[in-house]
Design a protein around this motif. Structure first.
Motif, mmCIF file in Angstrom:
data_model
loop_
_atom_site.group_PDB
_atom_site.id
_atom_site.type_symbol
_atom_site.label_atom_id
_atom_site.label_comp_id
_atom_site.label_asym_id
_atom_site.label_seq_id
_atom_site.Cartn_x
_atom_site.Cartn_y
_atom_site.Cartn_z
ATOM 1 N N ASP A 158 0.866 -1.171 0.000
ATOM 2 C CA ASP A 158 0.000 0.000 0.000
ATOM 3 C C ASP A 158 0.909 1.229 0.000
ATOM 4 N N PRO A 159 0.727 2.165 -0.932
ATOM 5 C CA PRO A 159 1.593 3.340 -0.974
ATOM 6 C C PRO A 159 1.536 4.181 0.311
ATOM 7 N N ARG A 160 0.462 4.076 1.064
ATOM 8 C CA ARG A 160 0.378 4.808 2.336
ATOM 9 C C ARG A 160 1.370 4.237 3.350
ATOM 10 N N VAL A 161 1.656 2.940 3.249
ATOM 11 C CA VAL A 161 2.661 2.329 4.119
ATOM 12 C C VAL A 161 4.044 2.820 3.702
ATOM 13 N N ASP A 162 4.276 2.925 2.391
ATOM 14 C CA ASP A 162 5.538 3.508 1.912
ATOM 15 C C ASP A 162 5.716 4.906 2.488
ATOM 16 N N GLY A 216 -3.064 6.466 10.730
ATOM 17 C CA GLY A 216 -1.996 6.297 9.759
ATOM 18 C C GLY A 216 -1.056 5.148 10.043
ATOM 19 N N GLN A 217 -1.440 4.265 10.948
ATOM 20 C CA GLN A 217 -0.577 3.152 11.340
ATOM 21 C C GLN A 217 -0.664 2.013 10.319
ATOM 22 N N PRO A 218 0.503 1.523 9.841
ATOM 23 C CA PRO A 218 0.502 0.400 8.901
ATOM 24 C C PRO A 218 0.068 -0.908 9.573
ATOM 25 N N TYR A 219 -0.825 -1.626 8.908
ATOM 26 C CA TYR A 219 -1.295 -2.934 9.356
ATOM 27 C C TYR A 219 -1.036 -3.941 8.251
ATOM 28 N N PHE A 220 -0.708 -5.144 8.654
ATOM 29 C CA PHE A 220 -0.565 -6.269 7.737
ATOM 30 C C PHE A 220 -1.707 -7.212 8.062
ATOM 31 N N VAL A 221 -2.495 -7.543 7.041
ATOM 32 C CA VAL A 221 -3.733 -8.282 7.266
ATOM 33 C C VAL A 221 -3.853 -9.473 6.327
ATOM 34 N N LEU A 222 -4.466 -10.513 6.836
ATOM 35 C CA LEU A 222 -4.825 -11.679 6.041
ATOM 36 C C LEU A 222 -5.926 -12.380 6.830
ATOM 37 N N GLN A 223 -7.156 -12.212 6.378
ATOM 38 C CA GLN A 223 -8.320 -12.742 7.079
ATOM 39 C C GLN A 223 -8.336 -12.256 8.529
ATOM 40 N N ASN A 233 -6.404 -8.985 11.294
ATOM 41 C CA ASN A 233 -5.123 -8.337 11.582
ATOM 42 C C ASN A 233 -4.070 -9.390 11.896
ATOM 43 N N VAL A 234 -2.878 -9.181 11.391
ATOM 44 C CA VAL A 234 -1.731 -10.037 11.699
ATOM 45 C C VAL A 234 -0.756 -9.253 12.574
ATOM 46 N N CYS A 235 -0.324 -8.088 12.081
ATOM 47 C CA CYS A 235 0.561 -7.236 12.872
ATOM 48 C C CYS A 235 0.432 -5.801 12.400
ATOM 49 N N ALA A 236 0.991 -4.898 13.203
ATOM 50 C CA ALA A 236 0.998 -3.479 12.865
ATOM 51 C C ALA A 236 2.324 -2.879 13.299
ATOM 52 N N LEU A 237 2.668 -1.750 12.710
ATOM 53 C CA LEU A 237 3.908 -1.054 13.040
ATOM 54 C C LEU A 237 3.592 0.286 13.693
ATOM 55 N N LEU A 238 4.396 0.661 14.658
ATOM 56 C CA LEU A 238 4.303 1.984 15.249
ATOM 57 C C LEU A 238 5.697 2.422 15.675
ATOM 58 N N ALA A 239 6.218 3.420 14.982
ATOM 59 C CA ALA A 239 7.542 3.938 15.322
ATOM 60 C C ALA A 239 7.421 4.868 16.519
ATOM 61 N N ALA A 240 8.271 4.661 17.511
ATOM 62 C CA ALA A 240 8.345 5.507 18.696
ATOM 63 C C ALA A 240 9.710 6.189 18.702
ATOM 64 N N LYS A 241 9.954 7.032 19.675
ATOM 65 C CA LYS A 241 11.182 7.826 19.704
ATOM 66 C C LYS A 241 12.451 6.972 19.663
ATOM 67 N N ASP A 242 12.492 5.903 20.471
ATOM 68 C CA ASP A 242 13.728 5.113 20.569
ATOM 69 C C ASP A 242 13.562 3.654 20.164
ATOM 70 N N HIS A 243 12.420 3.300 19.563
ATOM 71 C CA HIS A 243 12.190 1.929 19.121
ATOM 72 C C HIS A 243 11.048 1.889 18.109
ATOM 73 N N VAL A 244 10.868 0.725 17.494
ATOM 74 C CA VAL A 244 9.714 0.471 16.637
ATOM 75 C C VAL A 244 8.949 -0.677 17.275
ATOM 76 N N ASN A 245 7.653 -0.449 17.499
ATOM 77 C CA ASN A 245 6.795 -1.512 18.022
ATOM 78 C C ASN A 245 6.191 -2.298 16.870
ATOM 79 N N VAL A 246 6.235 -3.611 17.003
ATOM 80 C CA VAL A 246 5.528 -4.504 16.101
ATOM 81 C C VAL A 246 4.433 -5.134 16.949
ATOM 82 N N PHE A 247 3.179 -4.761 16.687
ATOM 83 C CA PHE A 247 2.057 -5.301 17.436
ATOM 84 C C PHE A 247 1.614 -6.597 16.779
#
Length: 138
Positions: free
Chosen positions: A5-9, A45-52, A54-68
């Protein structure tokens, strides 16, 4: 890469270089887990990866990236990569800090299990069907 998805880019491109690298690696892992994986943007605006589901999502924070990981806490974590959300009934977190390697293999295994669970009806259904005191086997 199919299913992107270009919004994830745009989300990734706006991050610091080290955050971009982490997000791109997680993105590649998510798509490698299953060719049917797709991306979308939810919430603010949070990127989600989905297949039937939610599978995971990304959220960049100040000192790390969370993978939910949207697993309802039923996917085993034998490598101990979960860093937060242990008591959360919906999602747990893998935080990757600047300078740390993405735990590629264990993350891919967990994402694959989440996809399998989604295809079996989702973690909510699996939790309802589980035997007392146990978790469903994949």
């Amino acid at each position: 890469m199919p299913g992107t998805d270009p919004r994830v880019d745009a989300y990734i491109d706006a991050l610091a270089d080290w955050q971009q690298a982490i997000c791109r690696e997680v993105r590649e892992i998510a798509h490698a887990v299953d060719p049917e994986m797709t991306e979308t943007v939810k919430r603010k605006g949070q990127p989600y990866f989905v297949l039937q589901g939610n599978v995971c999502a990304l959220l960049a924070a100040k000192d790390h990236v969370n993978v939910f990981l949207y697993d309802g806490a039923i996917v085993p974590d034998p490598d101990g990569i979960i860093t937060g959300g242990h008591g959360n009934s919906t999602a747990r977190t893998v935080a990757v800090r600047r300078g740390e390697a993405v735990p590629s293999e264990p993350l891919a295994e967990m994402l694959g299990q989440i996809v399998a669970n989604n295809r079996a009806g989702g973690w909510r259904k699996l939790k309802r069907e589980e035997a007392p005191g146990g978790f469903p086997e994949a």
